[in-house]
Design an enzyme around this catalytic site. Sequence first.
Site, short mmCIF file in Angstrom:
data_model
loop_
_atom_site.label_atom_id
_atom_site.label_comp_id
_atom_site.label_asym_id
_atom_site.label_seq_id
_atom_site.Cartn_x
_atom_site.Cartn_y
_atom_site.Cartn_z
N THR A 39 -5.44 -2.57 5.51
CA THR A 39 -6.55 -1.61 5.69
C THR A 39 -7.89 -2.34 6.00
O THR A 39 -8.60 -1.89 7.22
CB THR A 39 -6.86 -0.74 4.27
OG1 THR A 39 -5.75 0.14 4.23
CG2 THR A 39 -7.84 0.17 4.55
N GLY A 77 -3.50 -6.83 2.88
CA GLY A 77 -4.64 -6.46 3.84
C GLY A 77 -4.86 -5.73 5.01
O GLY A 77 -5.73 -5.98 5.98
N LYS A 90 3.69 -5.49 4.87
CA LYS A 90 3.89 -5.32 2.86
C LYS A 90 2.85 -4.71 2.60
O LYS A 90 1.65 -5.02 3.02
CB LYS A 90 4.60 -6.69 2.80
CG LYS A 90 5.21 -6.59 1.26
CD LYS A 90 6.02 -7.75 1.12
CE LYS A 90 6.46 -7.69 -0.40
NZ LYS A 90 5.38 -7.74 -1.46
N ASP A 139 -1.30 5.93 5.18
CA ASP A 139 -0.86 5.59 3.77
C ASP A 139 -1.08 6.46 2.71
O ASP A 139 -2.18 6.92 2.67
CB ASP A 139 -1.62 4.11 3.65
CG ASP A 139 -1.05 3.55 2.44
OD1 ASP A 139 -0.44 4.13 1.40
OD2 ASP A 139 -1.42 2.13 2.35
#
Length: 339
Positions: free
Chosen positions: A40, A38, A34, A63
Amino acid sequence: MSTAVINADDDAMEPTLQSILDQRSLRWIFVGGKGGVGKTTTSCSLAIQLAKVRRSVLLISTDPAHNLSDAFSQKFGKDARKVDGFENLFAMEIDPNGSMQDLLAGQAEGEGAEGLGGMGGMMQDLALSIPGIDEAMSFAEVLKQVKSLSYETIIFDTAPTGHTLRFLQFPSVLEKALKKISQLSSQFGGVLNGLLGANGALPNGQNLGEMMEKLEALRATISEVNQQFKDERLTTFVCVCIPEFLSLYETERMIQELASYQIDTHCIVVNQLLFPKPGSDCEQCTARRRMQKKYLDQIEELYDEFNVVKMPLLVEEVRGKEKLEKFSEMLVKPFVPPS
């Protein structure tokens, strides 16, 4: 499901990502969950750890927010670039809204897709009529780079959950699209060549047959990668979440869908955990920790065959090489709360 490290003391799954580092056969690693949990930070940290034990590692962001540049404090683009301070770690940020026009432009060294005139427009309209093909073209760009540069391990820092699952369907979407284009070329290639002239050249000088050969070669590569994604020896998906209801719900939905795509997943990273010091008089901290513990207990009960990694909520933002390296250590060495 892939073999994971077992803690002999309590017969529980090791609460680290060490099993991923130890599985030398892994080529494709997806990190997703979601928004705001965190992903990345986790994918960058995992890439740093993998770079210690692999010949070469490529980290790719799919993303739209493109947070890799922010995480490493270094600008990345659509071409793979070496991450500062590392010899064998590379990163790139691709546009998830790539288009068929990009592919047609890539096939032609001359004027690009615009140079194809009406024929190029027809090819583009035909390709874009297939659902999902527009986003899927970014995947074709990835394949082109990955195949030419032959990285040992590729990590995808994916978009939020819904986009992630669509991205994993792209190999199938592209394969169907290119197969259809190839079939139409076989059926009507003679007519098209007749319209284009004796040498079958498109307005920009490219031969139609040559372009179709390149498309067919790309289709074969996509088909091969699609099979690799379903092979647990080659591919795994790391789920990232926080101990809250919506995040846990999204994680369960994602794991169910990954199973339907036959994609292996056996690791969950739980970020932003609070560890109040004993005797702390912070009522909010204690109440939030109690709530987190409820969902953490559910995660451990639901996924008792997974490596569940517990990561603390940190005081400072994790940005830059040094902080990422420090964070990455906690992925392979369980965090010990202060006593």
